[in-house]
Design a protein around this motif. Structure first.
Motif, PDB file in Angstrom:
ATOM      1  N   PHE A 127      -7.868 -17.242  -4.472  1.00 22.90           N
ATOM      2  CA  PHE A 127      -9.223 -17.107  -3.941  1.00 22.90           C
ATOM      3  C   PHE A 127      -9.644 -15.645  -3.830  1.00 22.90           C
ATOM      4  O   PHE A 127     -10.828 -15.328  -3.866  1.00 22.90           O
ATOM      5  CB  PHE A 127      -9.301 -17.779  -2.559  1.00 22.90           C
ATOM      6  N   ARG A 128      -8.674 -14.736  -3.708  1.00 19.06           N
ATOM      7  CA  ARG A 128      -8.994 -13.314  -3.524  1.00 19.06           C
ATOM      8  C   ARG A 128      -9.190 -12.591  -4.856  1.00 19.06           C
ATOM      9  O   ARG A 128      -9.470 -11.396  -4.873  1.00 19.06           O
ATOM     10  CB  ARG A 128      -7.851 -12.636  -2.756  1.00 19.06           C
ATOM     11  N   SER A 129      -9.031 -13.293  -5.990  1.00 19.78           N
ATOM     12  CA  SER A 129      -9.079 -12.594  -7.272  1.00 19.78           C
ATOM     13  C   SER A 129     -10.525 -12.245  -7.651  1.00 19.78           C
ATOM     14  O   SER A 129     -11.468 -12.949  -7.271  1.00 19.78           O
ATOM     15  CB  SER A 129      -8.398 -13.414  -8.374  1.00 19.78           C
ATOM     16  N   PRO A 130     -10.720 -11.161  -8.393  1.00 21.17           N
ATOM     17  CA  PRO A 130     -12.073 -10.717  -8.746  1.00 21.17           C
ATOM     18  C   PRO A 130     -12.926 -11.783  -9.441  1.00 21.17           C
ATOM     19  O   PRO A 130     -14.149 -11.799  -9.289  1.00 21.17           O
ATOM     20  CB  PRO A 130     -11.814  -9.519  -9.671  1.00 21.17           C
ATOM     21  N   LYS A 131     -12.298 -12.689 -10.158  1.00 13.27           N
ATOM     22  CA  LYS A 131     -13.089 -13.705 -10.863  1.00 13.27           C
ATOM     23  C   LYS A 131     -13.857 -14.599  -9.883  1.00 13.27           C
ATOM     24  O   LYS A 131     -14.906 -15.133 -10.222  1.00 13.27           O
ATOM     25  CB  LYS A 131     -12.204 -14.548 -11.803  1.00 13.27           C
ATOM     26  N   VAL A 132     -13.328 -14.745  -8.672  1.00 15.40           N
ATOM     27  CA  VAL A 132     -13.989 -15.610  -7.683  1.00 15.40           C
ATOM     28  C   VAL A 132     -15.323 -14.982  -7.254  1.00 15.40           C
ATOM     29  O   VAL A 132     -16.346 -15.670  -7.163  1.00 15.40           O
ATOM     30  CB  VAL A 132     -13.052 -15.884  -6.483  1.00 15.40           C
ATOM     31  N   ALA A 133     -15.318 -13.664  -7.043  1.00 16.23           N
ATOM     32  CA  ALA A 133     -16.569 -12.975  -6.692  1.00 16.23           C
ATOM     33  C   ALA A 133     -17.536 -13.008  -7.883  1.00 16.23           C
ATOM     34  O   ALA A 133     -18.747 -13.183  -7.708  1.00 16.23           O
ATOM     35  CB  ALA A 133     -16.267 -11.534  -6.299  1.00 16.23           C
ATOM     36  N   ALA A 134     -16.994 -12.858  -9.101  1.00 14.97           N
ATOM     37  CA  ALA A 134     -17.852 -12.894 -10.297  1.00 14.97           C
ATOM     38  C   ALA A 134     -18.536 -14.257 -10.412  1.00 14.97           C
ATOM     39  O   ALA A 134     -19.731 -14.347 -10.750  1.00 14.97           O
ATOM     40  CB  ALA A 134     -17.027 -12.595 -11.546  1.00 14.97           C
TER      41      ALA A 134
ATOM     42  N   ALA B 127      -3.291  -9.407  -2.912  1.00 13.92           N
ATOM     43  CA  ALA B 127      -4.426  -9.910  -3.699  1.00 13.92           C
ATOM     44  C   ALA B 127      -4.366  -9.387  -5.131  1.00 13.92           C
ATOM     45  O   ALA B 127      -4.050  -8.206  -5.344  1.00 13.92           O
ATOM     46  CB  ALA B 127      -5.729  -9.486  -3.040  1.00 13.92           C
ATOM     47  N   PRO B 128      -4.662 -10.231  -6.127  1.00 14.84           N
ATOM     48  CA  PRO B 128      -4.649  -9.790  -7.525  1.00 14.84           C
ATOM     49  C   PRO B 128      -5.557  -8.563  -7.707  1.00 14.84           C
ATOM     50  O   PRO B 128      -6.686  -8.550  -7.243  1.00 14.84           O
ATOM     51  CB  PRO B 128      -5.219 -10.995  -8.285  1.00 14.84           C
ATOM     52  N   GLY B 129      -4.996  -7.541  -8.349  1.00 13.20           N
ATOM     53  CA  GLY B 129      -5.774  -6.333  -8.610  1.00 13.20           C
ATOM     54  C   GLY B 129      -5.595  -5.268  -7.545  1.00 13.20           C
ATOM     55  O   GLY B 129      -6.084  -4.141  -7.715  1.00 13.20           O
ATOM     56  N   SER B 130      -4.881  -5.568  -6.424  1.00 11.53           N
ATOM     57  CA  SER B 130      -4.691  -4.507  -5.420  1.00 11.53           C
ATOM     58  C   SER B 130      -3.739  -3.458  -5.958  1.00 11.53           C
ATOM     59  O   SER B 130      -2.765  -3.775  -6.639  1.00 11.53           O
ATOM     60  CB  SER B 130      -4.197  -5.029  -4.067  1.00 11.53           C
ATOM     61  N   SER B 131      -4.019  -2.192  -5.650  1.00  6.44           N
ATOM     62  CA  SER B 131      -3.218  -1.130  -6.251  1.00  6.44           C
ATOM     63  C   SER B 131      -1.921  -0.924  -5.469  1.00  6.44           C
ATOM     64  O   SER B 131      -1.803  -1.313  -4.304  1.00  6.44           O
ATOM     65  CB  SER B 131      -4.022   0.166  -6.363  1.00  6.44           C
TER      66      SER B 131
ATOM     67  N   PRO C  18       5.742  -0.084  -9.291  1.00 12.83           N
ATOM     68  CA  PRO C  18       5.619  -1.354 -10.015  1.00 12.83           C
ATOM     69  C   PRO C  18       5.884  -2.496  -9.038  1.00 12.83           C
ATOM     70  O   PRO C  18       6.830  -2.404  -8.249  1.00 12.83           O
ATOM     71  CB  PRO C  18       6.729  -1.295 -11.074  1.00 12.83           C
ATOM     72  N   THR C  19       5.062  -3.521  -9.063  1.00 12.61           N
ATOM     73  CA  THR C  19       5.218  -4.546  -8.022  1.00 12.61           C
ATOM     74  C   THR C  19       4.851  -5.939  -8.498  1.00 12.61           C
ATOM     75  O   THR C  19       3.976  -6.097  -9.361  1.00 12.61           O
ATOM     76  CB  THR C  19       4.349  -4.184  -6.794  1.00 12.61           C
ATOM     77  N   SER C  20       5.523  -6.926  -7.934  1.00 15.61           N
ATOM     78  CA  SER C  20       5.126  -8.324  -8.124  1.00 15.61           C
ATOM     79  C   SER C  20       4.050  -8.681  -7.106  1.00 15.61           C
ATOM     80  O   SER C  20       3.433  -9.747  -7.194  1.00 15.61           O
ATOM     81  CB  SER C  20       6.330  -9.240  -7.903  1.00 15.61           C
ATOM     82  N   GLY C  21       3.883  -7.813  -6.111  1.00 17.56           N
ATOM     83  CA  GLY C  21       2.943  -8.098  -5.033  1.00 17.56           C
ATOM     84  C   GLY C  21       3.540  -8.960  -3.930  1.00 17.56           C
ATOM     85  O   GLY C  21       2.951  -9.124  -2.868  1.00 17.56           O
TER      86      GLY C  21
END
Ligand code: FMN
Length: 189
Positions: A60-67, A121-125, A129-132
């Motif tokens: 739900f937090r991914s940029p595509k949801v806002a798009a 969240a997908p895309g967080s910096s 290197p990270t899996s998040g």
């Protein structure tokens, strides 16, 4: 050789249904475009040939949801290199975070799959290197209790298709058909 619009329609719908059902199908991982111009690979979880609906799982937090909130137009592109069939689709996307469909999808996922939704969240910096994922979840299957916070990040992207552009590359002559739910016509490839 496909020579009728009905068989072109059947071919497209069968390939999409097989793409959803079969992990080995080339159409299992189509590219999904949003109106902001971005495009990404997603796993096709379900396709219903009766109403032309597709389902994908997402964060739900991914940029595509806002798009999608800004503009629900969705493009989906699938290609089978063996059959040389390209299927280009247009539709309207909708994010389902709660309710029967999202709950059922969450219930049927195993804890490894659910673990993705514990990550940042997908895309967080990140500085490294990270899996998040949180350190404790690396390389292990979380328990149901440990996944309590993950469900809120899980959502379904449902796409209602309204146009399918079916293209088959063939020595004997390429074929291309534009299909809508209640119509169809040949076009030059
Ligand atoms: C093989 C493969 C399968 C993927 N499947 C999904 C998926 O089912 N759902 C999803 O949200 N992202 C999936 N991704 C990640 C997306 O391509 C994309 O990087 C991610 O969703 C980032 O979000 P954004 O497109 O909103 O920026 C997949 C990536 C790969 C390489």
């Amino acid at each position: 050789m496909i020579e009728t619009l009905e068989s072109a329609r059947l071919d497209a719908l069968e390939r999409l249904a097989a793409g959803a059902a079969n992990r080995r199908s080339a159409m299992h991982v189509p590219a999904v475009g949003t109106a902001d111009g971005d495009i990404r690979i997603m796993v096709l979880r379900h396709f219903d040939p009766a109403d032309w609906s597709m389902r994908f799982h997402t964060d739900f937090r991914s940029p595509k949801v806002a798009a999608l909130a800004a503009n629900p137009a969705v493009h989906v592109l699938a290609y089978d290199p063996e059959a040389k069939v390209q299927i280009r689709m247009r539709g309207q996307g909708e994010i389902l975070r709660e309710g029967r469909v999202a709950d059922a999808a969450w219930a049927s996922a195993d804890n490894y799959a659910r673990r993705c939704y514990l990550a940042d969240a997908p895309g967080s910096s990140s500085e490294t290197p990270t899996s998040g994922l949180p350190q404790w979840a690396e390389g292990r299957k979380p328990t149901d209790d440990q996944l309590a916070d993950a469900r809120q990040n899980f959502a379904i992207l449902r796409v209602m298709l309204d146009r399918i552009d079916w293209f088959m590359l063939a020595h004997e002559g390429h074929r291309r058909a534009i299909l809508t739910r209640d119509g169809a016509g040949w076009v030059a490839p």
